[in-house]
Design an enzyme around this catalytic site. Structure first.
Site, PDB file in Angstrom:
ATOM      1  N   SER A 269      42.562 -25.144 -13.281  1.00  0.00           N
ATOM      2  CA  SER A 269      41.103 -24.671 -12.602  1.00  0.00           C
ATOM      3  C   SER A 269      41.398 -25.033 -11.063  1.00  0.00           C
ATOM      4  O   SER A 269      42.560 -25.007 -10.449  1.00  0.00           O
ATOM      5  CB  SER A 269      40.349 -25.982 -12.888  1.00  0.00           C
ATOM      6  N   LYS A 270      40.109 -24.481 -10.535  1.00  0.00           N
ATOM      7  CA  LYS A 270      40.410 -24.388  -8.967  1.00  0.00           C
ATOM      8  C   LYS A 270      40.776 -25.863  -8.399  1.00  0.00           C
ATOM      9  O   LYS A 270      41.453 -25.841  -7.319  1.00  0.00           O
ATOM     10  CB  LYS A 270      38.990 -24.426  -8.263  1.00  0.00           C
ATOM     11  N   ARG A 271      40.635 -27.060  -9.090  1.00  0.00           N
ATOM     12  CA  ARG A 271      40.924 -28.307  -8.731  1.00  0.00           C
ATOM     13  C   ARG A 271      42.704 -28.365  -8.527  1.00  0.00           C
ATOM     14  O   ARG A 271      43.245 -29.003  -7.790  1.00  0.00           O
ATOM     15  CB  ARG A 271      40.585 -29.176 -10.048  1.00  0.00           C
TER      16      ARG A 271
END
Ligand code: GLU
Ligand code: ZN
Length: 506
Positions: A269-271
């Site tokens: 994910s963007k995380r």
């Protein structure tokens, strides 16, 4: 049912004797990160390998979550990666429209058909009631599930609710007993207890379908033969199989390809700092390297081959060799691969592709704004040929080579090398300047020979003599090979920089 894990590629290709039709069906709820294109790539490769059709379908029925520009971004990314679409937004096709919000009437029609055949029902429960129910289930540690209250309403009760103007959704009436078998071509038979399958909403109060109904309807109407999607959908698959069966439709071959994970084994994910295609483009990743990299996330040809051209990938790709787990996105590996791809470019092509990165504004990662554009192509080719071995992205070039274009820089590292003093350094640089002044021809082999001879004469170590020369002409410690660098910089610039270095020593 027999295990068909070992279906041959020919059987994959000729599902039911039909030419394969596969689809990528993203929901435009945000700007998709690069990992999302892996599943699209598998679909595309399979279509190209088999001579089938590759369809792009936009699953935009969750209108509240639809993000501005997400579809355009997705299509541009698909183009950047070189995946051509046979049917879909922009290109059209005989099975359109390819936006689900433009197909609303179809879903209503099939929801009604399911109600008539007793496989679905209108649910009048309010959000408040559903919320209370969920909280109650949570408190008792039960899985969240609809309690079937509206499933058994009489015709009179329904009529009364509607006379009152109550809003309704349509829920699927799942099989209450027994098991549902999901046959996954990669994973074999997966058995689900029907008691665990929720009476899921098919049609929302606004008349738009949920994913569950919409994709079943569209995969059928669009004649999809192979459903290739991410593993995250396995848990919903028994519901989908029940819907297909309730509608009496043939189920496509199903392939749940592994989710793309970060290095911590959690869904990418963007995380994780997962970039978008645009960010990769801006950093100077080559789309052909990114495609090669993505293809290896959950697929392999054998246990050693890592580099594939686009054509080779199409030839080599097979669904048989898609793994069921361990699809890790490794940013370091991508950077390494990209570097290998950069080294494979001819210097002409490399320069042509790097120039736009160098010529963009300094604030966007280009060369200092004081350097005049356009850059000289022949000179830039010579400069870049010195850096080709070291670059991992084209975007790194501007910083790596800026000192070839401007004298407007400060020394990043001391001029005076270990074991030397001011006088010794001045002497070494003065002698170097005198040597270079008369050197003819100006090319790296002669430079090297003469400078090494001078070094021996002065009794200096390479780290000292060549180190001082390197800093004098570039201001840096890490540069391309010294003699080649001086050859490219040219006599005038080199001598001026040595003078400047001498002046700085007082
Ligand atoms: N719209 C779904 C998603 O974006 C598609 C899943 C599928 O491929 O069926 O995840
Ligand atoms: Zn209800």
């Amino acid at each position: 049912m027999t295990q068909t894990d070992h279906r041959t590629e020919e059987q994959h290709m000729l599902a039911g004797g039909k030419k394969p039709r596969v689809r990528f069906a993203p929901s435009p709820t945000g700007l998709m990160h690069i990992g999302g294109y892996r599943t699209e790539l598998f679909n595309w490769l399979f279509a190209r390998k088999t001579g089938g059709e590759f369809i792009l379908r936009i699953e935009d029925t969750d209108t509240l979550r639809t993000a501005e520009g997400a579809v355009e971004f997705l299509i541009e990314g698909t183009q950047w990666l070189g995946m051509d679409i046979d049917e879909g937004p922009g290109v059209g096709g005989p099975y359109g429209p390819y936006y689900q919000t433009s197909r609303k009437a179809l879903y209503l029609q099939y929801a009604n058909q399911l109600i008539e055949s007793g496989h679905a029902y209108r649910c009048y429960c309010t959000p408040e009631r559903l919320d209370a129910m969920r909280k109650e289930q949570q408190a008792q540690n039960l899985p969240p599930r609809y309690d079937h209250r509206c499933r058994y309403l009489t015709a009179e009760q329904r009529a009364a609710n509607e006379a009152e103007g109550q809003r309704w959704t349509v829920r699927f009436a799942t099989n209450l007993e027994g098991e549902t078998l999901v046959h996954d071509e990669l994973r074999g038979d997966i058995v689900f207890q029907n008691a665990n399958v929720d009476d899921t909403i098919l049609l929302k109060t606004n008349g738009l379908p949920t994913y569950h109904l919409a994709h079943v309807v569209d995969d059928h109407l669009m004649d999809i033969t192979h459903l290739i999607r991410a593993e995250e959908w396995i848990s919903s698959a028994p519901l989908h199989v029940q819907i297909w069966n309730a509608l009496g439709w043939e189920i496509p071959l199903i392939y749940h390809v592994p989710d793309v994970l970060g290095k911590d084994k959690r869904k990418l994910s963007k995380r994780h700092g997962a970039p978008s295609w645009k960010e990769l483009q801006q950093q100077g990743f080559l789309p052909e390297a990114v495609v090669n990299f993505l293809a290896l996330i959950g697929w392999s040809y054998d246990d050693k081959t890592e580099f594939f051209t686009r054509e080779e990938l199409i030839q080599a790709f097979s669904l048989d060799r898609v793994s069921v787990s361990g699809a890790i996105y490794d940013a370091e590996k991508l950077a390494w691969m990209n570097g290998v791809y950069i080294r494979k470019l001819s210097i002409e092509e490399m320069a042509q592709r790097t120039l736009p990165y160098m010529e963009r504004p300094e604030a966007e990662g280009g060369l200092p704004d004081g350097i005049q554009r356009p850059l000289d192509l022949a000179y830039t080719q010579r400069v870049l040929s010195l850096e080709q071995e070291r670059l991992r992205t084209l975007g790194e070039a501007a910083h790596a080579v800026s000192f070839f274009y401007t004298d407007d820089w400060d020394y990043e590292t001391p001029l005076i090398q270990k074991g030397m003093d001011v006088e010794g350094t001045k002497n070494a640089l003065t002698r170097t300047r005198d040597l270079l002044k008369g050197l003819d021809p100006w090319e790296s082999a002669g430079l090297e020979e003469q400078m090494r001879a001078l070094m021996t004469e002065l009794g200096l170590k390479p780290g000292q003599f060549l180190g001082a020369a390197r800093v004098a002409v570039s201001g840096r410690k890490a540069t391309p090979p010294l003699f080649q660098m001086i050859a490219v910089l040219g006599r005038e610039r080199t001598l001026a920089r040595i003078d400047r270095a001498l002046a700085s020593l007082g």
